[in-house]
Design an enzyme around this catalytic site. Structure first.
Site, PDB file in Angstrom:
ATOM      1  N   GLU A  98      45.886 -38.902  -6.348  1.00 39.10           N
ATOM      2  CA  GLU A  98      46.896 -38.017  -5.722  1.00 39.10           C
ATOM      3  C   GLU A  98      47.844 -37.487  -6.801  1.00 39.10           C
ATOM      4  O   GLU A  98      48.464 -38.276  -7.518  1.00 39.10           O
ATOM      5  CB  GLU A  98      47.681 -38.843  -4.680  1.00 39.10           C
ATOM      6  CG  GLU A  98      48.807 -38.155  -3.970  1.00 39.10           C
ATOM      7  CD  GLU A  98      48.422 -36.850  -3.298  1.00 39.10           C
ATOM      8  OE1 GLU A  98      48.824 -35.803  -3.838  1.00 39.10           O
ATOM      9  OE2 GLU A  98      47.741 -36.862  -2.268  1.00 39.10           O
ATOM     10  N   ASP A 147      44.204 -29.845   1.743  1.00 41.39           N
ATOM     11  CA  ASP A 147      45.059 -28.670   1.966  1.00 41.39           C
ATOM     12  C   ASP A 147      44.208 -27.511   2.474  1.00 41.39           C
ATOM     13  O   ASP A 147      43.207 -27.160   1.864  1.00 41.39           O
ATOM     14  CB  ASP A 147      45.748 -28.270   0.657  1.00 41.39           C
ATOM     15  CG  ASP A 147      46.774 -29.304   0.234  1.00 41.39           C
ATOM     16  OD1 ASP A 147      47.582 -29.714   1.077  1.00 41.39           O
ATOM     17  OD2 ASP A 147      46.736 -29.714  -0.937  1.00 41.39           O
ATOM     18  N   ARG A 222      49.314 -38.816   8.337  1.00 39.56           N
ATOM     19  CA  ARG A 222      50.459 -37.961   8.615  1.00 39.56           C
ATOM     20  C   ARG A 222      50.021 -36.529   8.979  1.00 39.56           C
ATOM     21  O   ARG A 222      50.541 -35.919   9.897  1.00 39.56           O
ATOM     22  CB  ARG A 222      51.321 -37.928   7.359  1.00 39.56           C
ATOM     23  CG  ARG A 222      52.529 -37.038   7.466  1.00 39.56           C
ATOM     24  CD  ARG A 222      53.209 -37.013   6.145  1.00 39.56           C
ATOM     25  NE  ARG A 222      53.725 -38.334   5.859  1.00 39.56           N
ATOM     26  CZ  ARG A 222      54.956 -38.569   5.452  1.00 39.56           C
ATOM     27  NH1 ARG A 222      55.770 -37.573   5.225  1.00 39.56           N
ATOM     28  NH2 ARG A 222      55.371 -39.776   5.227  1.00 39.56           N
ATOM     29  N   TYR A 223      49.020 -36.023   8.242  1.00 39.27           N
ATOM     30  CA  TYR A 223      48.571 -34.646   8.524  1.00 39.27           C
ATOM     31  C   TYR A 223      47.829 -34.565   9.846  1.00 39.27           C
ATOM     32  O   TYR A 223      47.867 -33.542  10.527  1.00 39.27           O
ATOM     33  CB  TYR A 223      47.726 -34.093   7.358  1.00 39.27           C
ATOM     34  CG  TYR A 223      48.632 -33.422   6.360  1.00 39.27           C
ATOM     35  CD1 TYR A 223      48.845 -32.052   6.389  1.00 39.27           C
ATOM     36  CD2 TYR A 223      49.329 -34.170   5.432  1.00 39.27           C
ATOM     37  CE1 TYR A 223      49.720 -31.453   5.518  1.00 39.27           C
ATOM     38  CE2 TYR A 223      50.212 -33.595   4.550  1.00 39.27           C
ATOM     39  CZ  TYR A 223      50.401 -32.221   4.589  1.00 39.27           C
ATOM     40  OH  TYR A 223      51.282 -31.647   3.725  1.00 39.27           O
ATOM     41  N   GLU A 224      47.190 -35.634  10.211  1.00 40.38           N
ATOM     42  CA  GLU A 224      46.527 -35.631  11.518  1.00 40.38           C
ATOM     43  C   GLU A 224      47.588 -35.572  12.634  1.00 40.38           C
ATOM     44  O   GLU A 224      47.416 -34.832  13.613  1.00 40.38           O
ATOM     45  CB  GLU A 224      45.672 -36.876  11.680  1.00 40.38           C
ATOM     46  CG  GLU A 224      44.989 -36.896  13.024  1.00 40.38           C
ATOM     47  CD  GLU A 224      43.992 -38.028  13.127  1.00 40.38           C
ATOM     48  OE1 GLU A 224      42.823 -37.794  12.829  1.00 40.38           O
ATOM     49  OE2 GLU A 224      44.403 -39.140  13.488  1.00 40.38           O
TER      50      GLU A 224
HETATM   51  C1  LIG Z   1      47.149 -31.754   3.411  1.00 39.86           C
HETATM   52  S1  LIG Z   1      47.468 -33.128   2.387  1.00 39.86           S
HETATM   53  C2  LIG Z   1      46.677 -34.463   3.307  1.00 39.86           C
HETATM   54  C3  LIG Z   1      47.193 -35.801   2.915  1.00 39.86           C
HETATM   55  C4  LIG Z   1      46.561 -36.989   3.668  1.00 39.86           C
HETATM   56  N1  LIG Z   1      45.145 -37.114   3.367  1.00 39.86           N
HETATM   57  C5  LIG Z   1      46.783 -36.913   5.163  1.00 39.86           C
HETATM   58  O1  LIG Z   1      45.793 -36.735   5.903  1.00 39.86           O
HETATM   59  O2  LIG Z   1      47.958 -37.026   5.581  1.00 39.86           O
HETATM   60  C6  LIG Z   1      46.351 -32.907   1.042  1.00 39.86           C
HETATM   61  C7  LIG Z   1      46.658 -33.781  -0.154  1.00 39.86           C
HETATM   62  O3  LIG Z   1      45.673 -33.518  -1.170  1.00 39.86           O
HETATM   63  C8  LIG Z   1      46.309 -33.603  -2.428  1.00 39.86           C
HETATM   64  N2  LIG Z   1      45.539 -32.843  -3.438  1.00 39.86           N
HETATM   65  C9  LIG Z   1      45.520 -31.501  -3.617  1.00 39.86           C
HETATM   66  N3  LIG Z   1      44.751 -31.171  -4.672  1.00 39.86           N
HETATM   67  C10 LIG Z   1      44.253 -32.339  -5.170  1.00 39.86           C
HETATM   68  C11 LIG Z   1      43.393 -32.662  -6.270  1.00 39.86           C
HETATM   69  N4  LIG Z   1      42.893 -31.700  -7.063  1.00 39.86           N
HETATM   70  N5  LIG Z   1      43.107 -33.957  -6.517  1.00 39.86           N
HETATM   71  C12 LIG Z   1      43.624 -34.936  -5.717  1.00 39.86           C
HETATM   72  N6  LIG Z   1      44.440 -34.679  -4.654  1.00 39.86           N
HETATM   73  C13 LIG Z   1      44.748 -33.414  -4.384  1.00 39.86           C
HETATM   74  C14 LIG Z   1      47.687 -32.998  -2.157  1.00 39.86           C
HETATM   75  O4  LIG Z   1      48.650 -33.369  -3.140  1.00 39.86           O
HETATM   76  C15 LIG Z   1      48.011 -33.531  -0.786  1.00 39.86           C
HETATM   77  O5  LIG Z   1      48.721 -34.746  -0.828  1.00 39.86           O
END
Ligand SMILES: C[S@@+](CC[C@H](N)C(=O)[O-])C[C@H]1O[C@@H](n2cnc3c(N)ncnc32)[C@H](O)[C@@H]1O
Length: 244
Positions: A98, A147, A222-224
């Site tokens: 992360e 994302d 959290r995102y769910e």
């Molecule tokens: C929409 S959030 C979802 C977080 C968590 N999985 C949830 O369901 O609550 C997406 C996460 O992916 C991480 N992320 C984005 N690009 C990434 C990368 N290249 N490598 C690792 N993590 C990454 C972001 O920092 C973010 O915390």
């Protein structure tokens, strides 16, 4: 499937400009590196504890031989799922990757609270983690609610791309699972095309509603919770890496 426009949680940040040893350039890392200021407790944990649980990107699985299996969660956000899995499976090790410092701090606090010994972290991009990872070395990979980047012109920023799926295939052991969850129809279509298009993953689907069933002992993320609040439907996919 129709798309629900959703503002990405992230602002944009350019990459750290690192160059991998294989001569390729890392892709730009899109996303927030930092959110609100850390509390003194969280800052203290980052200063004193992060190094103790950080993997060495030069040899990412060093010291993990005694664990029964190795799981990786890419983009764990607040770490709810990572902490839950680690608590319920003390004989397995869970590596969280992360770039978002506040997420790292949350997991460090969870490790501290639960005195967990089976979490390792990479504070950075998944591509850095993969660079020196040996073939057929992981037992499980989770990508949970990546994302969404819902605008067509931003699709290239999506985490799931053909080359990353190729790397996941290389890194997973045969018959081991890649889990992908999302609430964004256009991302689901996008991911299915790329994961199934790779040709090395089998989609274990037992019925037409199969993808609406959460994984076993699913704690949610959290995102769910945000997806439910905003009226979107979570989808859960399980792909099995082939035997070669
Ligand atoms: C929409 S959030 C979802 C977080 C968590 N999985 C949830 O369901 O609550 C997406 C996460 O992916 C991480 N992320 C984005 N690009 C990434 C990368 N290249 N490598 C690792 N993590 C990454 C972001 O920092 C973010 O915390």
């Amino acid at each position: 499937m129709t798309d629900t426009p959703l503002k990405p949680s992230n602002g944009l940040k350019p990459s750290n400009g690192l160059k991998p040893s294989n001569g390729q350039r890392y892709r730009r890392l899109w996303g927030r590196a930092k959110g609100k200021p850390l509390s003194p407790y969280q800052s203290g944990l980052v200063e004193t504890q992060l190094a103790n649980v950080s993997i060495d990107v030069g040899n990412p699985l060093a010291g993990l031989e005694s664990f029964k299996s190795i799981s990786v969660e890419v983009g764990f956000g607040g770490g709810e799922h990572l902490l839950h899995r680690a608590q319920e499976n003390p004989d397995m090790v869970f590596i969280g990757v992360e770039p978002f410092l506040n997420g790292i701090a949350k997991v460090l606090a969870g490790i501290d609270r639960g005195q967990l010994k089976n979490i390792r972290l990479h504070h950075g991009d998944v591509w850095q983690f993969l660079e020196n990872l040996t073939d057929n070395s992981l037992d499980h990979i989770d990508i949970l609610y990546p994302d969404p980047w819902p605008k067509v012109r931003h699709y290239k920023r999506r985490l799931i791309q053909e080359d990353l799926i190729g790397e996941f295939h290389r890194a997973l052991k045969p018959n081991c699972a890649l889990h992908f969850a999302s609430d964004i129809p256009s991302y689901i279509d996008w991911a299915l095309v790329r994961i199934l298009g790779h040709g090395g993953f089998n989609w274990n689907v037992e019925g037409c509603l199969n993808w609406q069933e959460p994984y076993k002992n699913w704690p949610g993320t959290r995102y769910e919770a945000k997806a439910y609040r905003e009226g979107r439907t979570p989808h859960y996919f399980k792909f099995i890496r082939d035997e070669d």
